[in-house]
Every structure is written in structure tokens, then in C-alpha cells.
Design a protein around this motif. Sequence first.
Motif, PDB file in Angstrom:
ATOM      1  N   PRO A  10      41.356 -34.206  42.654  1.00 37.75           N
ATOM      2  CA  PRO A  10      42.286 -33.183  42.200  1.00 37.75           C
ATOM      3  C   PRO A  10      42.340 -33.080  40.684  1.00 37.75           C
ATOM      4  O   PRO A  10      41.840 -33.947  39.991  1.00 37.75           O
ATOM      5  CB  PRO A  10      43.632 -33.673  42.762  1.00 37.75           C
ATOM      6  N   PRO A  11      42.941 -31.972  40.180  1.00 38.87           N
ATOM      7  CA  PRO A  11      42.984 -31.757  38.736  1.00 38.87           C
ATOM      8  C   PRO A  11      43.751 -32.854  38.011  1.00 38.87           C
ATOM      9  O   PRO A  11      44.324 -33.750  38.615  1.00 38.87           O
ATOM     10  CB  PRO A  11      43.709 -30.404  38.615  1.00 38.87           C
ATOM     11  N   LEU A  12      43.770 -32.720  36.702  1.00 36.79           N
ATOM     12  CA  LEU A  12      44.427 -33.671  35.831  1.00 36.79           C
ATOM     13  C   LEU A  12      45.835 -33.999  36.304  1.00 36.79           C
ATOM     14  O   LEU A  12      46.643 -33.124  36.557  1.00 36.79           O
ATOM     15  CB  LEU A  12      44.503 -33.073  34.420  1.00 36.79           C
ATOM     16  N   GLU A  13      46.132 -35.298  36.438  1.00 33.74           N
ATOM     17  CA  GLU A  13      47.476 -35.725  36.800  1.00 33.74           C
ATOM     18  C   GLU A  13      48.347 -35.733  35.554  1.00 33.74           C
ATOM     19  O   GLU A  13      47.933 -36.202  34.500  1.00 33.74           O
ATOM     20  CB  GLU A  13      47.443 -37.119  37.430  1.00 33.74           C
ATOM     21  N   CYS A  14      49.556 -35.216  35.677  1.00 31.74           N
ATOM     22  CA  CYS A  14      50.432 -35.090  34.515  1.00 31.74           C
ATOM     23  C   CYS A  14      51.866 -35.372  34.937  1.00 31.74           C
ATOM     24  O   CYS A  14      52.365 -34.752  35.882  1.00 31.74           O
ATOM     25  CB  CYS A  14      50.310 -33.697  33.913  1.00 31.74           C
ATOM     26  N   THR A  15      52.512 -36.311  34.263  1.00 32.72           N
ATOM     27  CA  THR A  15      53.891 -36.683  34.573  1.00 32.72           C
ATOM     28  C   THR A  15      54.702 -36.767  33.284  1.00 32.72           C
ATOM     29  O   THR A  15      54.251 -37.356  32.303  1.00 32.72           O
ATOM     30  CB  THR A  15      53.953 -38.043  35.293  1.00 32.72           C
TER      31      THR A  15
END
Length: 219
Positions: free
Chosen positions: A203-208
Motif C-alpha cells: 500500500p501507499p506511504l503510511e502516514c500518522t
Amino acid sequence: MANGAPVCGPISTFSRVRILHALFESGTAQIRGTRTIGELCEATGLHPNTVREHLQRLIEGGYVIQATEHRTTRGRPRTLYSAATGTGDASSPIARDKAKAAAQRGDLLRRMLPATASALGRDATYQLDALIEHLEESGFEPVVDDEQLTVDLTPCPHAAGRAEDRPMLCSVHLGLMQGVLAEAGGPLAAEAVRASGLPEECPPLECTVQLRLTEMTAA
């Protein structure tokens, strides 16, 4: 981004990201915290007309403040621009009105769906209302975790961008979120953006986004 929807809001183009970055990093400007059109052109390499157009959009969104220089000598006062950080003279009436409207819509939703209410208290809940609407405007699909104080922004609509641009983009977006929370008023602050992965990964870039409660609230 999911469903192929266009990215909009204050970080819809990298030109706006560069302008906002110059405003957030404006410690070297002639007047601390502000920039002129000329200074922004020099910092970004953009044409003055392009800078003016983007600034107008950012002002209308409540992300930038325009003011006239106070001169003590003869000469035409300059127009100065600064990022809306939600504190003191850097507070935007437009951003405050947007936060109030987001809280009203949030209250309406919570009356219809009581299970969506946050356990963080009224002020923090209203901050989250404003933050969520800002993130949705910026093309994200935020998922809030009240217990961990995190906002999951995966999939990131900017994941396909150039990797070398990502640090500036994340820095600017963090500054924008901090301003939105400050304008709404309450105990929550945006502390950091944690991103991982490569643009070509699936999946695309993980961002939190990591939030925190202020020391005053914790005490």
C-alpha cells in the motif's frame, strides 16, 4: 488518493508548499515572522503574479495573514504576509470561523450518532472537528484514535510525489495542523508526522500524525 479524487486545500500544489515553507521559516526576513512578495519570490523562485495568486487562495482559506507594514519613516508601506499559527497577531479570523463551523457540524453529527463522541472533552473534541475538516479539505481520509492520540492519514494522497520533496511537505503540513488546532483552542497540539514507505510501494506511504495533550491539561 482513494477514488481518484483530486488533492485540494492549502497543499494542493508544491508551489503553495514552498510559499508556506518560506513563511513558516521566515526567521531571516527583514521583519521576523513576515515576508514580502519580493522575499517570497526570492525564496521560492516563483513569478510575483504566481505568488500573489497562491497567497490570495491561502488567505481566503485562513492559512496566511496579510498586514500593512507600520513605518516610522517616509515611504510607501509594504504588504507583509505571515503564516496563521493561531496565536497572538498570527491568528486568522477566517480560520477561527472555520473552526466554529466545524464544531457546529460536529455537534450535529454527535447528536445523530452519539457513539462518535470523543472522550477527550469538549474543547479537544472541537479541535478534532476542525482538524478533521482541514485534513479532508487537503485530500486526506483521517482516522482518529482518541486513546493513542493519533490520526492515521493512510493512504497519503501525496505518496506518489518526489521523495526529496516529502520532508518539506510534511513539515509544512505539520505547521498547518498546529495552526488549525491553535485556532480552534483547546488542549491538543500536533507533535509530529510519522511517515514511512516508498512512493512505488503498495500500500501507499503510511502516514500518522501524533497528537499530545498540553502540560497544563495533563496537570
